[in-house]
Enzyme design. Structure first.
Site, short mmCIF file in Angstrom:
data_model
loop_
_atom_site.label_atom_id
_atom_site.label_comp_id
_atom_site.label_asym_id
_atom_site.label_seq_id
_atom_site.Cartn_x
_atom_site.Cartn_y
_atom_site.Cartn_z
N ALA A 10 9.06 -46.60 50.62
CA ALA A 10 8.15 -46.82 51.92
C ALA A 10 9.16 -46.68 53.02
O ALA A 10 8.66 -46.39 54.14
CB ALA A 10 7.47 -48.20 51.93
N ILE A 14 8.85 -39.82 54.48
CA ILE A 14 7.46 -39.41 53.83
C ILE A 14 6.75 -40.89 53.21
O ILE A 14 5.61 -40.94 53.65
CB ILE A 14 7.60 -38.54 52.71
CG1 ILE A 14 8.06 -37.11 53.14
CG2 ILE A 14 6.52 -38.48 51.81
CD1 ILE A 14 8.33 -36.00 52.12
N GLY A 15 7.66 -41.81 52.86
CA GLY A 15 7.06 -42.98 52.50
C GLY A 15 6.30 -43.51 53.65
O GLY A 15 5.11 -44.38 53.50
N SER A 135 8.85 -32.04 44.23
CA SER A 135 9.34 -31.11 45.37
C SER A 135 9.21 -29.70 44.65
O SER A 135 9.19 -29.50 43.45
CB SER A 135 11.01 -31.46 45.31
OG SER A 135 11.82 -30.11 45.95
N TYR A 148 19.10 -32.55 41.28
CA TYR A 148 17.86 -32.88 42.00
C TYR A 148 16.76 -32.04 41.44
O TYR A 148 15.54 -32.54 41.23
CB TYR A 148 17.89 -32.58 43.51
CG TYR A 148 16.63 -33.02 44.40
CD1 TYR A 148 16.32 -34.12 44.50
CD2 TYR A 148 16.06 -31.98 45.03
CE1 TYR A 148 15.35 -34.60 45.48
CE2 TYR A 148 14.93 -32.38 45.60
CZ TYR A 148 14.66 -33.40 46.12
OH TYR A 148 13.39 -33.95 46.75
#
Length: 238
Positions: A10, A14-15, A135, A148
């Site tokens: 968070a 984005i969180g 993603s 990633y």
């Protein structure tokens, strides 16, 4: 009664956007962060007091940290959002095993373990939502982001498989797959590099964290209940 939602990651851009949007939607939030206490304090300062049930610190980069986090997670939740922004950039041959293990733990092992922890209560209630912020590299792959891309690909498979497993129990499992979003993760790019990337995006701009948050809100709406095991691209058609 307000629905309770756990947001992993968070404190990231984005969180934070997801938390603000879901507070507006009337959710009560459990906010996870690892190190960025300043960011989580800034977030809670702009959220209504009644929207924040708990702030949970946890290092999800190893088995011990994951277990400690779960030991401290003593509230049942109706939804969980995985929005960790941790990435790794570099040539595969230059990546050490510790970095590999940490990325696997944060992006995959924590995803498995936390989901396993919250699913029984969701099954008992015959309702719930699990949403993963993945993603576009999880589908197409990216040079110099092999680790990633690999863990995001694993997340995509998790979404598709677990959604089928939990659908009979009334639990939805879906993903949001961002493209080039204007976050701290992309600060390593020069202005020239950012302009070059934006020139490849048909909508002619970088995405904003709130663009991702709106899709998460949509997937948590009961009217989206027939959407299952889907991964929605938020990429401007890049």
């Amino acid at each position: 009664m307000p629905k309770k939602c756990l947001i992993i990651g968070a404190s990231g851009d984005i969180g934070k956007a997801i938390a603000i949007r879901l507070a507006d939607d009337g959710f009560q939030l459990l906010l996870h962060y690892h190190q960025n206490a300043k960011a989580i304090a800034e977030l809670t300062s702009v959220l209504p007091d009644e929207s924040v049930l708990a702030v949970l610190q946890g290092d999800l980069g190893n088995n011990q940290g994951i277990q400690l986090f779960l030991d401290n997670l003593d509230l049942t939740v109706d939804s969980v959002i995985f929005a960790s922004g941790t990435s790794h950039i570099g040539l595969l041959q230059d990546t050490d095993e510790a970095a590999m293990d940490r990325m696997l733990s944060i992006q995959v092992k924590a995803l498995w373990s936390i989901s396993k922890h919250v699913i029984p209560a969701m099954v008992q209630n015959q309702s719930g939502h699990i949403i993963v912020v993945s993603s576009i590299w999880g589908e197409s792959g990216a040079s110099c982001e092999v680790i990633y891309s690999s863990v995001k690909g694993a997340q995509n498979s998790f979404i598709k498989a677990l959604g089928k497993e939990l659908a009979p129990s009334g639990i939805t499992v879906n993903g949001v797959s961002p493209g080039f979003i204007d976050t701290k993760m992309n600060q390593l790019f020069t202005d020239e590099e950012k302009s070059s990337i934006i020139g490849e995006i048909p909508v002619n701009r970088a995405g904003k964290p709130v663009d991702v948050a709106h899709v998460v809100s949509f997937l948590l709406d009961e009217r989206s209940g027939y959407i299952q095991s889907e991964i929605i691209n938020v990429s401007g058609a890049w």
